[in-house]
Design a protein around this motif. Structure first.
Motif, PDB file in Angstrom:
ATOM      1  N   LYS A  97      -2.895  56.476  83.875  1.00 16.64           N
ATOM      2  CA  LYS A  97      -3.201  57.519  82.908  1.00 16.64           C
ATOM      3  C   LYS A  97      -2.630  57.087  81.563  1.00 16.64           C
ATOM      4  N   THR A  99      -3.005  58.014  76.915  1.00 18.05           N
ATOM      5  CA  THR A  99      -3.598  58.793  75.839  1.00 18.05           C
ATOM      6  C   THR A  99      -3.554  57.988  74.551  1.00 18.05           C
ATOM      7  N   THR A 100      -4.194  58.520  73.529  1.00 21.02           N
ATOM      8  CA  THR A 100      -4.219  57.918  72.206  1.00 21.02           C
ATOM      9  C   THR A 100      -4.521  59.025  71.201  1.00 21.02           C
ATOM     10  N   TRP A 102      -6.399  61.636  69.020  1.00 22.89           N
ATOM     11  CA  TRP A 102      -7.551  62.438  69.439  1.00 22.89           C
ATOM     12  C   TRP A 102      -8.884  61.890  68.935  1.00 22.89           C
ATOM     13  N   ILE A 105     -10.033  58.958  71.469  1.00 21.86           N
ATOM     14  CA  ILE A 105     -10.086  59.177  72.920  1.00 21.86           C
ATOM     15  C   ILE A 105     -11.372  58.596  73.519  1.00 21.86           C
ATOM     16  N   VAL A 117      -8.082  58.075  80.758  1.00 20.97           N
ATOM     17  CA  VAL A 117      -7.688  58.584  79.443  1.00 20.97           C
ATOM     18  C   VAL A 117      -7.578  60.105  79.477  1.00 20.97           C
ATOM     19  N   LEU A 118      -6.421  60.596  79.038  1.00 20.95           N
ATOM     20  CA  LEU A 118      -6.180  62.037  78.983  1.00 20.95           C
ATOM     21  C   LEU A 118      -6.241  62.513  77.538  1.00 20.95           C
ATOM     22  N   SER A 119      -6.872  63.647  77.332  1.00 16.90           N
ATOM     23  CA  SER A 119      -6.912  64.253  76.000  1.00 16.90           C
ATOM     24  C   SER A 119      -6.064  65.525  76.016  1.00 16.90           C
ATOM     25  N   VAL A 124       1.930  60.482  77.677  1.00 17.43           N
ATOM     26  CA  VAL A 124       1.760  60.294  79.110  1.00 17.43           C
ATOM     27  C   VAL A 124       2.825  59.305  79.570  1.00 17.43           C
ATOM     28  N   ALA A 133      -0.076  60.228  71.707  1.00 22.65           N
ATOM     29  CA  ALA A 133      -1.256  60.492  70.877  1.00 22.65           C
ATOM     30  C   ALA A 133      -0.979  60.016  69.455  1.00 22.65           C
TER      31      ALA A 133
END
Length: 162
Positions: A97, A99-100, A102, A105, A117-119, A124, A133
């Motif tokens: 998992k 993230t980056t 927004w 994404i 990828v988690l939004s 994470v 993020a």
């Protein structure tokens, strides 16, 4: 040191590692502490993001190879913003998992389909790899790292005595 730091905890120091010095903002010169070849081992490595990460350095094999090599020699490898693209390019986010920022994404999902990828999350924590993020989320991630390695007291105490 006194106050919240015990005698067994080493002070936190930051170092800049890059290939050469560079001029930013017309006249501000950024001088690295180490090159990729001369950098010692670190407990924590934080990969910054921004336009240079996902548009320029992602195609730089020296950077990607250095990140790959350091991943097994570092307790925590973290990224801020689009620095996650460099970790993904190095194969370090496969089946993890992450993230980056927004705005990036969907691009991270498309370019690196093996990454989960988690939004709508600030950061994470996948153990030895932590992604965040945007820039403010990177600050929250940094506090999380301090909390994880040291204590909640250090993160929440606003006055450090000497």
């Amino acid at each position: 040191m006194h106050g919240l730091w015990s005698s067994t905890i080493h002070p936190i120091r930051e170092f800049l590692i890059q290939m050469n010095s560079m001029v930013v903002l017309r006249s501000l010169k950024v001088q690295p502490d180490y090159s990729f070849e001369t950098a010692p081992l670190f407990d924590i490595v934080i990969i910054p993001g921004g336009y240079g990460a996902d548009h320029i350095e992602i195609e730089n094999p020296v950077v990607i190879n250095w990140i790959q090599a350091r991943s097994s020699q570092t307790e925590i490898l973290a990224s801020v913003c689009t620095g996650s693209f460099l970790l993904a390019k190095a194969g370090l986010l496969d089946n993890r998992k992450a993230t980056t920022h927004w705005m990036d994404i969907k691009i991270l999902q498309i370019k690196f389909p093996k990454v989960h990828v988690l939004s709508n999350v600030k950061y994470v924590d996948e153990g030895s790899i932590i992604t965040s993020a945007g820039i403010s989320a990177g600050i929250q991630m940094s506090l999380h790292i301090v909390r994880r390695l040291l204590s909640e007291e250090i993160v929440t105490n606003r006055k450090i005595t000497s």
